[in-house]
Scaffold this active site. Structure first.
Site, PDB file in Angstrom:
ATOM      1  N   ASN A  32     -12.063 -24.748 -63.109  1.00 47.77           N
ATOM      2  CA  ASN A  32     -11.824 -26.156 -63.465  1.00 47.77           C
ATOM      3  C   ASN A  32     -13.148 -26.920 -63.629  1.00 47.77           C
ATOM      4  OD1 ASN A  32     -12.726 -26.555 -60.878  1.00 47.77           O
ATOM      5  ND2 ASN A  32     -11.020 -27.833 -60.213  1.00 47.77           N
ATOM      6  N   PHE A  34     -15.346 -27.894 -61.546  1.00 50.54           N
ATOM      7  CA  PHE A  34     -15.722 -28.925 -60.559  1.00 50.54           C
ATOM      8  C   PHE A  34     -17.180 -28.715 -60.128  1.00 50.54           C
ATOM      9  CE2 PHE A  34     -15.533 -30.142 -55.859  1.00 50.54           C
ATOM     10  CZ  PHE A  34     -16.052 -31.403 -56.108  1.00 50.54           C
ATOM     11  N   ASP A  56      -6.884 -25.434 -63.214  1.00 49.80           N
ATOM     12  CA  ASP A  56      -7.040 -25.736 -61.787  1.00 49.80           C
ATOM     13  C   ASP A  56      -6.020 -24.896 -61.022  1.00 49.80           C
ATOM     14  OD1 ASP A  56      -6.851 -27.038 -59.239  1.00 49.80           O
ATOM     15  OD2 ASP A  56      -7.916 -28.721 -60.167  1.00 49.80           O
ATOM     16  N   ASN A  97      -0.440 -20.025 -55.213  1.00 49.68           N
ATOM     17  CA  ASN A  97      -0.244 -19.731 -56.644  1.00 49.68           C
ATOM     18  C   ASN A  97      -0.793 -18.347 -57.008  1.00 49.68           C
ATOM     19  OD1 ASN A  97       1.096 -22.087 -57.324  1.00 49.68           O
ATOM     20  ND2 ASN A  97      -0.795 -23.225 -57.669  1.00 49.68           N
ATOM     21  N   ARG A 104       4.189 -11.203 -58.427  1.00 51.18           N
ATOM     22  CA  ARG A 104       4.996 -11.062 -59.645  1.00 51.18           C
ATOM     23  C   ARG A 104       4.530  -9.893 -60.497  1.00 51.18           C
ATOM     24  NH1 ARG A 104       4.288 -12.992 -64.731  1.00 51.18           N
ATOM     25  NH2 ARG A 104       2.473 -14.175 -64.062  1.00 51.18           N
ATOM     26  N   TYR A 143     -12.622 -27.382 -45.258  1.00 49.68           N
ATOM     27  CA  TYR A 143     -13.063 -26.088 -45.777  1.00 49.68           C
ATOM     28  C   TYR A 143     -12.689 -24.973 -44.801  1.00 49.68           C
ATOM     29  CZ  TYR A 143     -16.299 -22.591 -47.759  1.00 49.68           C
ATOM     30  OH  TYR A 143     -16.855 -21.473 -48.328  1.00 49.68           O
TER      31      TYR A 143
HETATM   32  P1  NAD Z   1     -19.433 -22.445 -56.423  1.00 51.24           P
HETATM   33  O1  NAD Z   1     -19.128 -23.864 -56.084  1.00 51.24           O
HETATM   34  O2  NAD Z   1     -20.640 -22.152 -57.242  1.00 51.24           O
HETATM   35  O3  NAD Z   1     -18.178 -21.775 -57.148  1.00 51.24           O
HETATM   36  C1  NAD Z   1     -16.856 -22.179 -56.962  1.00 51.24           C
HETATM   37  C2  NAD Z   1     -16.195 -22.222 -58.322  1.00 51.24           C
HETATM   38  O4  NAD Z   1     -14.808 -22.564 -58.173  1.00 51.24           O
HETATM   39  C3  NAD Z   1     -16.802 -23.289 -59.254  1.00 51.24           C
HETATM   40  O5  NAD Z   1     -17.035 -22.729 -60.508  1.00 51.24           O
HETATM   41  C4  NAD Z   1     -15.735 -24.379 -59.294  1.00 51.24           C
HETATM   42  O6  NAD Z   1     -15.779 -25.138 -60.474  1.00 51.24           O
HETATM   43  C5  NAD Z   1     -14.471 -23.568 -59.131  1.00 51.24           C
HETATM   44  N1  NAD Z   1     -13.336 -24.318 -58.554  1.00 51.24           N
HETATM   45  C6  NAD Z   1     -13.334 -25.118 -57.462  1.00 51.24           C
HETATM   46  N2  NAD Z   1     -12.096 -25.595 -57.237  1.00 51.24           N
HETATM   47  C7  NAD Z   1     -11.297 -25.074 -58.211  1.00 51.24           C
HETATM   48  C8  NAD Z   1      -9.914 -25.202 -58.520  1.00 51.24           C
HETATM   49  N3  NAD Z   1      -9.102 -25.982 -57.773  1.00 51.24           N
HETATM   50  N4  NAD Z   1      -9.426 -24.538 -59.594  1.00 51.24           N
HETATM   51  C9  NAD Z   1     -10.250 -23.758 -60.367  1.00 51.24           C
HETATM   52  N5  NAD Z   1     -11.567 -23.606 -60.120  1.00 51.24           N
HETATM   53  C10 NAD Z   1     -12.079 -24.259 -59.052  1.00 51.24           C
HETATM   54  O7  NAD Z   1     -19.490 -21.647 -55.043  1.00 51.24           O
HETATM   55  P2  NAD Z   1     -19.866 -20.135 -54.737  1.00 51.24           P
HETATM   56  O8  NAD Z   1     -21.015 -20.147 -53.814  1.00 51.24           O
HETATM   57  O9  NAD Z   1     -19.941 -19.344 -55.984  1.00 51.24           O
HETATM   58  O10 NAD Z   1     -18.584 -19.678 -53.893  1.00 51.24           O
HETATM   59  C11 NAD Z   1     -17.540 -18.906 -54.476  1.00 51.24           C
HETATM   60  C12 NAD Z   1     -16.507 -18.573 -53.396  1.00 51.24           C
HETATM   61  O11 NAD Z   1     -17.121 -17.825 -52.353  1.00 51.24           O
HETATM   62  C13 NAD Z   1     -15.878 -19.799 -52.756  1.00 51.24           C
HETATM   63  O12 NAD Z   1     -14.512 -19.547 -52.523  1.00 51.24           O
HETATM   64  C14 NAD Z   1     -16.619 -19.904 -51.442  1.00 51.24           C
HETATM   65  O13 NAD Z   1     -15.829 -20.532 -50.450  1.00 51.24           O
HETATM   66  C15 NAD Z   1     -16.899 -18.451 -51.113  1.00 51.24           C
HETATM   67  N6  NAD Z   1     -18.077 -18.313 -50.230  1.00 51.24           N
HETATM   68  C16 NAD Z   1     -19.349 -18.513 -50.724  1.00 51.24           C
HETATM   69  C17 NAD Z   1     -20.437 -18.397 -49.857  1.00 51.24           C
HETATM   70  C18 NAD Z   1     -21.861 -18.577 -50.324  1.00 51.24           C
HETATM   71  O14 NAD Z   1     -22.790 -18.485 -49.523  1.00 51.24           O
HETATM   72  N7  NAD Z   1     -22.118 -18.795 -51.611  1.00 51.24           N
HETATM   73  C19 NAD Z   1     -20.225 -18.102 -48.505  1.00 51.24           C
HETATM   74  C20 NAD Z   1     -18.928 -17.941 -48.060  1.00 51.24           C
HETATM   75  C21 NAD Z   1     -17.856 -18.028 -48.924  1.00 51.24           C
END
Ligand code: NAD
Ligand code: UDP
Length: 312
Positions: A32, A34, A56, A97, A104, A143
Site C-alpha cells: 500500500n 505506506f 492494503d 485475510n 482457500r 506493534y
Molecule cells: P518496511 O516499512 O520497509 O516494509 C513494510 C512494507 O509493508 C512497506 O512497503 C509498507 O508500505 C507495507 N505495508 C505496511 N502496511 C501495509 C498494509 N496494511 N497493506 C499493504 N502493505 C503495507 O519494513 P521492513 O523493515 O522491510 O519490515 C518488513 C517486515 O519485517 C515487517 O512486517 C516487520 O514487522 C518485520 N520485521 C522487520 C525487522 C527489521 O529489522 N527490519 C525486524 C523485525 C521484524
C-alpha cells in the site's frame, strides 16, 4: 512457483522479491506504499515474472498463489506509532485475510514476526520458548501485541484448519534500502555520520541490539519457508553479535570517517534494554546462521546512503 510477497516494496520485502525472482519464480508484490517505495522495486518492474499490486491487506483480496510471505506492516517505531490503530489492524485483520487466502488456495504462508514479541526481555539471550515481557498498554504495544496476535492466528489456523504455516521472529536487520526517514538507529546514525552532524544516542547508549545484514536474513526466511519437515517455528533469525548502541555509534563514525560528535537524548518509553537472539534452533533445523560481519555490512550500507545523498 507463484509467490505473493506482501510489503514487497519495503526494505526487506524488496530484497526478498529480488532474490525469489532471481531463483526463477513468478512474483506478486503487494504493497500500500505506506512506508515502502516504488524506487525499491523499480529495477524489477521490467521483468515479465514480476507483478505489482497496490493494495492494503486490511481489505480482503482474491489471488491464486503457492506461497505467501506476509511482510506488510510498518516496522520502525515512528512509522508504526504514526497510526497505531492502523498498525493493529494491519497485523490482525491483514493476518486474517492472508490466512484466509492460504486456507482457500492451500498455499504455504510465512509470517514476518519480530523480536519485539519478547518485549523488554528478562531472559538473555532470547530463546523461542521464552514468552516475553511486553507492556500491553504502552506506545510500542500496537506493534508488539499486534505481532503476538498474528502469531496466535497463525497457530490457530494451523491447528484448526491445517494451514501450512511458518513463523520467523526477525531481529534488527539493516542494509541498503532502509528508509532514510524511518528513525531507526542504523539509518539515523548513517545519515548523521555522513553529514558530519551530531549522532543522537538515546539514553546512555548502554542498551544493546544485535544487527543482521539483509542478505543473511533473506536467506534465513527462504530456508524457513522451504523447509519440508513441516517445521512451523517460531524460529529466531538474527545475528547474535551484540553491541551497545554507544559502541554502534562509534563503529559507524569509524567506518564513515565522520567528524560527528555523539550527543545523548532521552530514551524513548519502553525501549528494550538488551536484545540478542539465541539461534540454536535456526542452526539445527535450517542449517542457517548469519555470514556477513558487521563491519562489511555497515560498509555496504554506508555506500548506499552516500549514494542516496548524491555522493560516491
Ligand atoms: P518496511 O516499512 O520497509 O516494509 C513494510 C512494507 O509493508 C512497506 O512497503 C509498507 O508500505 C507495507 N505495508 C505496511 N502496511 C501495509 C498494509 N496494511 N497493506 C499493504 N502493505 C503495507 O519494513 P521492513 O523493515 O522491510 O519490515 C518488513 C517486515 O519485517 C515487517 O512486517 C516487520 O514487522 C518485520 N520485521 C522487520 C525487522 C527489521 O529489522 N527490519 C525486524 C523485525 C521484524
Ligand atoms: N536509537 C538511538 N538513536 C537513534 C535511534 C535509535 O540511540 O537516533 C536507539 C533506540 O533507543 C534503541 C536502539 O537504538 O535502543 C534501536 O532502535 P531502533 O528504533 O532502530 O530499533 P528497536 O528499538 O525497534 O530495536
Amino acid at each position: 512457483m507463484r509467490i505473493l510477497v506482501t510489503g514487497g516494496a519495503g526494505f526487506l520485502g524488496s530484497h526478498l522479491c529480488e532474490r525469489l525472482l532471481n531463483e526463477g519464480h513468478d512474483l506478486l508484490c503487494l504493497d500500500n506504499f505506506f512506508t515502502g517505495s516504488k524506487n525499491n522495486i523499480i529495477h524489477l518492474l521490467d521483468s515479465h515474472h514480476f507483478e505489482l499490486i497496490r493494495h492494503d491487506i486490511v481489505e480482503p483480496i482474491l489471488l491464486e498463489v503457492d506461497r505467501i510471505y506476509n511482510l506488510a506492516c510498518p516496522a520502525s517505531p515512528i512509522h508504526y506509532q504514526y497510526n497505531p490503530v492502523k498498525t493493529v489492524k494491519t497485523s490482525v485483520m491483514g493476518m486474517i485475510n492472508m490466512l484466509g487466502m492460504a486456507k482457500r488456495v492451500k498455499a504455504r504462508i510465512l509470517q514476518a514476526s519480530t523480536s519485539e514479541i519478547y518485549g523488554d526481555p528478562q531472559m538473555h539471550p532470547q530463546r523461542e520458548d521464552y514468552w516475553g515481557n511486553v507492556n500491553p498498554i504502552g506506545i510500542r504495544s500496537c506493534y508488539d501485541e499486534g505481532k503476538r496476535v498474528a502469531e496466535t492466528l497463525m497457530m490457530d489456523y494451523h491447528r484448526q484448519n491445517k494451514v501450512d504455516i511458518r513463523i520467523v521472529r526477525i531481529f534488527n536487520t539493516y542494509g541498503p534500502r532502509m528508509a532514510e526517514n524511518d528513525g531507526r538507529v542504523v539509518s539515523n546514525f548513517m545519515l548523521q555520520a555522513l553529514k558530519n552532524e551530531d549522532i543522537t544516542v538515546f539514553g546512555e547508549g548502554k542498551q544493546t541490539r544485535s544487527f543482521c545484514y539483509v542478505s543473511d536474513l533473506v536467506d534465513g526466511i527462504i530456508r524457513m519457508m522451504e523447509n519440508n519437515q513441516g517445521f512451523t517455528g517460531p524460529v529466531n533469525l538474527g545475528n547474535p553479535v551484540e553491541n551497545t548502541i554507544l559502541e554502534f555509534a562509534e563503529k559507524i563514525i569509524a567506518i564513515t570517517g565522520s567528524k560527528s560528535k555523539i550527543v545523548f537524548k532521552p530514551l524513548p518509553q519502553d525501549d528494550p534494554k538488551q536484545r540478542r537472539p539465541d539461534i540454536s534452533v535456526a542452526q539445527e533445523k535450517l542449517g542457517w546462521q548469519a555470514k556477513i560481519d558487521l563491519n562489511n555490512g555497515l560498509k555496504n550500507t554506508a555506500e548506499y546512503f552516500a549514494k542516496q545523498l548524491g555522493r560516491g
